[in-house]
Design a protein around this motif. Structure first.
Motif, short mmCIF file in Angstrom:
data_model
loop_
_atom_site.label_atom_id
_atom_site.label_comp_id
_atom_site.label_asym_id
_atom_site.label_seq_id
_atom_site.Cartn_x
_atom_site.Cartn_y
_atom_site.Cartn_z
N ARG A 96 -6.97 6.33 -15.59
CA ARG A 96 -5.84 6.62 -14.69
C ARG A 96 -5.39 5.40 -13.90
N THR A 97 -5.71 4.21 -14.38
CA THR A 97 -5.21 2.99 -13.75
C THR A 97 -3.83 2.69 -14.31
N ASP A 98 -3.21 1.65 -13.77
CA ASP A 98 -1.91 1.20 -14.26
C ASP A 98 -1.73 -0.24 -13.82
N ASP A 99 -0.51 -0.74 -13.94
CA ASP A 99 -0.25 -2.13 -13.59
C ASP A 99 -0.65 -2.41 -12.14
N CYS A 100 -1.68 -3.23 -11.96
CA CYS A 100 -2.19 -3.61 -10.63
C CYS A 100 -2.59 -2.40 -9.79
N HIS A 101 -2.96 -1.32 -10.42
CA HIS A 101 -3.37 -0.12 -9.69
C HIS A 101 -4.77 0.30 -10.14
N GLY A 102 -5.71 0.34 -9.19
CA GLY A 102 -7.08 0.70 -9.49
C GLY A 102 -7.52 1.94 -8.74
N LYS A 103 -8.78 2.29 -8.92
CA LYS A 103 -9.35 3.48 -8.29
C LYS A 103 -10.61 3.10 -7.50
N ILE A 104 -10.79 3.78 -6.38
CA ILE A 104 -11.96 3.57 -5.54
C ILE A 104 -12.71 4.90 -5.42
#
Length: 435
Positions: free
Chosen positions: A152-160
């Protein structure tokens, strides 16, 4: 806090001894770093003037003379940068490079440490210099490095992970709002730096604290897979929230002259007249400083100095009941600088701001759906900022038939109050919580 001096590279004069950068990734990674700022704006101003003359002058000889001067002026600017400042040598830049500011370092070049190419040191240097609300030193954690769109990540988007977020919330001097994504800066000393947005995810693999796509890493990149990391510096830049953002030529260049004249110029003229009237009396200028919000930006690292100056000056003037400081050199200099910036803002933005939201990917939403808790359900015009080219607006017109009337094919512009929230289109805003 980093305190850096700025030097005019054209004259060698130190123009500011105390430019301050708070909570930067650079200081967190290299607390003993020695930096200086060299400014080449005098060269840039001459180049801009020569380019304008070469294009617009009615005199053929003036156009030729101006055109011939451009290359030598650029060489002078490059020579000034390469010459350095004594023991300080050119190392990189941030968003302020468009104003002629470049960073020079002594001994260690931190920009080259993380960005192997010269263009990377210029284009991505702001990652190191962005001022964060808070920087955490995390002694040990597990990061999963993936390709974009995995987990479920994307361009410059991560998960914590929920566990790591709760650990960060233990800090008593800084509050992290619940269920709110945030912009971040992160780095490992002498290894890599990263930027992007993070959102809490409850279903991460067992033991994983962060999931970050490769697109977050600018410059050196870690290998894919599980990474056991020690001494991570993680900075929070901003939380997802409604913001007021300056417009600029990147928006208005796509509008027709008729639209600009009808919707933009009247507002711009009113604000300009207010500023002109205030300039005739220093007391009125002081009142304007205190009454008006001077800064509305989407890139905080570029204009934090203006915001800080406005707040400090406003506080000083608020307590100067008898006007004893109105002619103090500091007050006069700061007011002059703020007024200059305001004229520049009116010239480049039209004095108009629009609402901005930090978008996050959400697979549960359908095509052309967005979820913004601050907006009622309805139909809106949505676009990325800055707008890169006319093709984007053409695509909007194709995707949203109700917008066809906005597209002016002949003049390659847009009619109507495009920035007005009352304008509707087929993009739905659904209230499904704060995503």
């Amino acid at each position: 806090m980093l305190t850096i001096a700025k030097t005019n590279l054209a004259t060698g004069e130190i123009v500011d001894k105390d430019i301050q950068f708070r909570n930067t990734l650079l200081e967190a990674l290299h607390p003993d770093i020695k930096l200086s700022i060299g400014n080449i704006s005098p060269f840039l101003n001459k180049i801009a003037k020569a380019e304008s003359t070469a294009k617009t002058s009615k005199s053929a000889s003036q156009r030729r003379t101006a055109a011939k001067s451009i290359v030598p002026l650029k060489k002078q600017a490059i020579a000034a940068l390469n010459k350095g400042l004594g023991k300080y040598q050119l190392s990189g830049a941030s968003g302020a490079r468009k104003h002629g500011d470049f960073f020079f370092s002594q001994e260690l070049n931190p920009f080259a440490t993380y960005f192997p190419s010269a263009m990377g040191q210029i284009n991505y240097g702001s990652i190191l210099m962005t001022e964060c609300l808070k920087i955490y030193a995390i002694p040990q954690l597990t990061i999963l490095i993936v390709q974009d769109k995995e987990y479920r990540t994307d361009d410059c988007h991560g998960k914590i992970s929920h566990e790591l977020l709760n650990q960060l919330r233990q800090s008593e001097d800084f509050a992290i709002p619940a269920n709110t994504p945030f912009q971040f800066r992160a780095g490992i000393t002498n290894a890599w730096v990263a930027k992007g947005t993070l959102q809490v995810e409850l279903n991460l693999p067992q033991g994983v604290d962060l999931v970050m796509p490769l697109s977050c890493f600018k410059g050196h990149k870690p290998t894919l897979g599980i990474q056991q990391v020690t001494s991570l510096k993680l900075g929070i830049v901003n939380f997802a929230q409604k913001r007021s953002v300056k417009t600029s030529y990147t928006v208005w260049q796509w509008f027709s002259q008729q639209a600009i004249a009808h919707d933009v110029l009247p507002i711009n003229q009113l604000k300009a007249e207010t500023l002109v009237a205030a300039q005739s009396d220093v007391k009125q200028l002081c009142q304007l400083v205190q009454a008006e919000q001077w800064v509305k930006v989407d890139e905080p690292e570029e204009e934090c100095e203006e915001e800080a100056d406005g707040k400090i000056l406003s506080e000083i003037l608020k307590h100067d009941i008898y006007g004893q400081l109105l002619e103090h050199p500091y007050v006069v200099r700061k007011i002059e600088d703020l007024v200059r910036r305001r004229w520049l803002t009116l010239a480049t933005s039209g004095g108009i701001n629009f609402s901005s939201f930090m978008a996050q990917p959400c697979p549960e939403l359908g095509k052309l759906e967005m979820c913004i808790s601050e907006l009622p359900q309805g139909e809106y015009v949505g676009f990325r900022y800055p707008i890169r080219d006319q093709a984007f607006l053409d695509e909007v017109g194709k995707s949203l038939p109700k917008l066809d009337w906005l597209i002016d094919r002949k003049n390659q512009g847009v009619y109507g109050s495009y920035y007005d929230s009352k304008q509707r289109c087929n993009t739905k805003s659904q209230k499904r919580g704060n995503r």
